[in-house]
Design an enzyme around this catalytic site. Structure first.
Site, PDB file in Angstrom:
ATOM      1  N   ARG A 193     -29.702  10.609  44.487  1.00 41.36           N
ATOM      2  CA  ARG A 193     -30.913  10.255  45.224  1.00 41.36           C
ATOM      3  C   ARG A 193     -30.740   8.939  45.993  1.00 41.36           C
ATOM      4  NH1 ARG A 193     -36.515  11.342  42.194  1.00 41.36           N
ATOM      5  NH2 ARG A 193     -36.228   9.423  41.035  1.00 41.36           N
ATOM      6  N   ARG A 211     -48.522   8.709  31.735  1.00 43.51           N
ATOM      7  CA  ARG A 211     -47.204   8.892  31.147  1.00 43.51           C
ATOM      8  C   ARG A 211     -47.245   8.701  29.633  1.00 43.51           C
ATOM      9  NH1 ARG A 211     -44.062   7.426  36.086  1.00 43.51           N
ATOM     10  NH2 ARG A 211     -41.850   7.760  35.690  1.00 43.51           N
ATOM     11  N   ARG A 262     -34.663   6.666  31.020  1.00 40.31           N
ATOM     12  CA  ARG A 262     -35.923   7.233  31.524  1.00 40.31           C
ATOM     13  C   ARG A 262     -36.166   8.618  30.921  1.00 40.31           C
ATOM     14  NH1 ARG A 262     -35.434   6.907  37.779  1.00 40.31           N
ATOM     15  NH2 ARG A 262     -37.581   7.647  37.788  1.00 40.31           N
ATOM     16  N   ARG A 283     -32.079   3.194  44.189  1.00 41.82           N
ATOM     17  CA  ARG A 283     -33.047   2.412  43.427  1.00 41.82           C
ATOM     18  C   ARG A 283     -32.414   1.958  42.116  1.00 41.82           C
ATOM     19  NH1 ARG A 283     -38.115   6.438  43.601  1.00 41.82           N
ATOM     20  NH2 ARG A 283     -37.642   6.364  41.392  1.00 41.82           N
ATOM     21  N   LYS A 318     -41.634  15.618  41.361  1.00 44.45           N
ATOM     22  CA  LYS A 318     -43.062  15.313  41.460  1.00 44.45           C
ATOM     23  C   LYS A 318     -43.394  14.694  42.824  1.00 44.45           C
ATOM     24  CE  LYS A 318     -43.285  12.509  37.894  1.00 44.45           C
ATOM     25  NZ  LYS A 318     -41.877  12.482  37.424  1.00 44.45           N
TER      26      LYS A 318
HETATM   27  P1  AMP Z   1     -41.404   6.720  38.939  1.00 43.00           P
HETATM   28  O1  AMP Z   1     -41.024   6.445  40.348  1.00 43.00           O
HETATM   29  O2  AMP Z   1     -42.718   7.448  38.815  1.00 43.00           O
HETATM   30  O3  AMP Z   1     -40.307   7.402  38.158  1.00 43.00           O
HETATM   31  O4  AMP Z   1     -41.661   5.302  38.229  1.00 43.00           O
HETATM   32  C1  AMP Z   1     -40.669   4.302  38.217  1.00 43.00           C
HETATM   33  C2  AMP Z   1     -40.922   3.330  37.080  1.00 43.00           C
HETATM   34  O5  AMP Z   1     -42.212   2.711  37.234  1.00 43.00           O
HETATM   35  C3  AMP Z   1     -40.952   3.949  35.702  1.00 43.00           C
HETATM   36  O6  AMP Z   1     -39.646   4.152  35.153  1.00 43.00           O
HETATM   37  C4  AMP Z   1     -41.752   2.901  34.927  1.00 43.00           C
HETATM   38  O7  AMP Z   1     -40.979   1.749  34.656  1.00 43.00           O
HETATM   39  C5  AMP Z   1     -42.817   2.490  35.958  1.00 43.00           C
HETATM   40  N1  AMP Z   1     -44.008   3.374  35.859  1.00 43.00           N
HETATM   41  C6  AMP Z   1     -44.475   4.238  36.803  1.00 43.00           C
HETATM   42  N2  AMP Z   1     -45.567   4.880  36.377  1.00 43.00           N
HETATM   43  C7  AMP Z   1     -45.811   4.416  35.128  1.00 43.00           C
HETATM   44  C8  AMP Z   1     -46.794   4.712  34.141  1.00 43.00           C
HETATM   45  N3  AMP Z   1     -47.748   5.631  34.352  1.00 43.00           N
HETATM   46  N4  AMP Z   1     -46.734   4.030  32.957  1.00 43.00           N
HETATM   47  C9  AMP Z   1     -45.790   3.102  32.733  1.00 43.00           C
HETATM   48  N5  AMP Z   1     -44.816   2.798  33.599  1.00 43.00           N
HETATM   49  C10 AMP Z   1     -44.815   3.445  34.805  1.00 43.00           C
END
Ligand code: AMP
Length: 209
Positions: free
Chosen positions: A122, A88, A163, A152, A13
């Protein structure tokens, strides 16, 4: 144009959002980046989000929705935006529907094995968040800004499995939600970033006519 990118962690994404932003000038909004930045700056939101993010759990809807709601009021969103990592959950999608009318949702589909391989290789830049993969990039610093690369916390193996589970339970139902609204487009994300982007451009191109 108002676009949402759906897809499991590691589906690509972020890479596609970056390319769309460059090609069409739409603003890239990543809720994951927003949380990581708040955590690094030790803000109030960062303190609340830290535990959730590091465990691979979702930050509570009310907090995420407020962040996105505020971000969408900025001038740079007027020319269009790509939401990467939001919504999400179904409640987040319902909240978003009350704020804007989306033009399309791109559902980037990738098998679990590919996702696990992508995420475990990554590396992220501590300076500008640029993402690299060890299979194509062996340096320890970022080509863009010279920042040091790191894994990360939420990309560590145990967290990745969490996740994926969270994605299947909470986020995957959004596919049906947007299908019912006739704005969902599937994109095969198992190909290269460039090839995936060709398909993305094809979809956006048709919608813009
Ligand atoms: P990402 O980089 O988009 O995978 O997001 C990393 C982390 O941020 C996720 O595993 C969640 O803990 C938090 N996060 C990001 N976007 C959301 C969302 N829309 N709702 C809830 N938690 C989020």
């Amino acid at each position: 144009m108002k676009i949402v990118l759906l897809g499991a962690p590691g589906a690509g994404k972020g890479s596609q959002a970056e390319l769309i932003s460059k090609e069409y000038g739409f603003t890239h909004i990543s809720t994951g980046d927003a949380f990581r930045s708040n955590i690094a700056r030790e803000t109030e939101i960062g303190k609340i989000a830290k535990d959730y993010v590091e465990k691979g759990l979702l930050v509570p809807d009310e907090i995420v929705v407020e962040i996105v709601k505020e971000r969408l009021t900025h001038d740079d969103c007027k020319k269009g935006f790509i939401l990467d990592g939001f919504p999400r959950t179904i409640p987040q999608a319902i909240a978003l529907d009350k704020i804007v009318k989306l033009d399309c949702v791109l559902n980037i589909k990738v098998d679990n094995e590919i996702v696990i391989d992508r995420i475990s290789g990554r590396r992220a830049c501590s300076g500008c968040n640029q993402i690299y993969h060890i299979s194509t990039y062996s340096k320890e610093t970022c080509d863009k800004c010279g920042g040091k690369l790191y894994i990360r916390n939420d990309d560590k193996k145990e967290t990745v499995l969490n996740r994926l589970e969270v994605y299947n339970e909470e986020t995957a139902p959004l596919i049906e939600y947007y299908k019912n609204k006739n704005i969902l487009f599937d994109v095969d994300g198992s190909n290269s970033i460039a090839k995936t982007f060709e398909r993305v451009k094809e979809i956006i191109g048709k919608l813009k006519i």
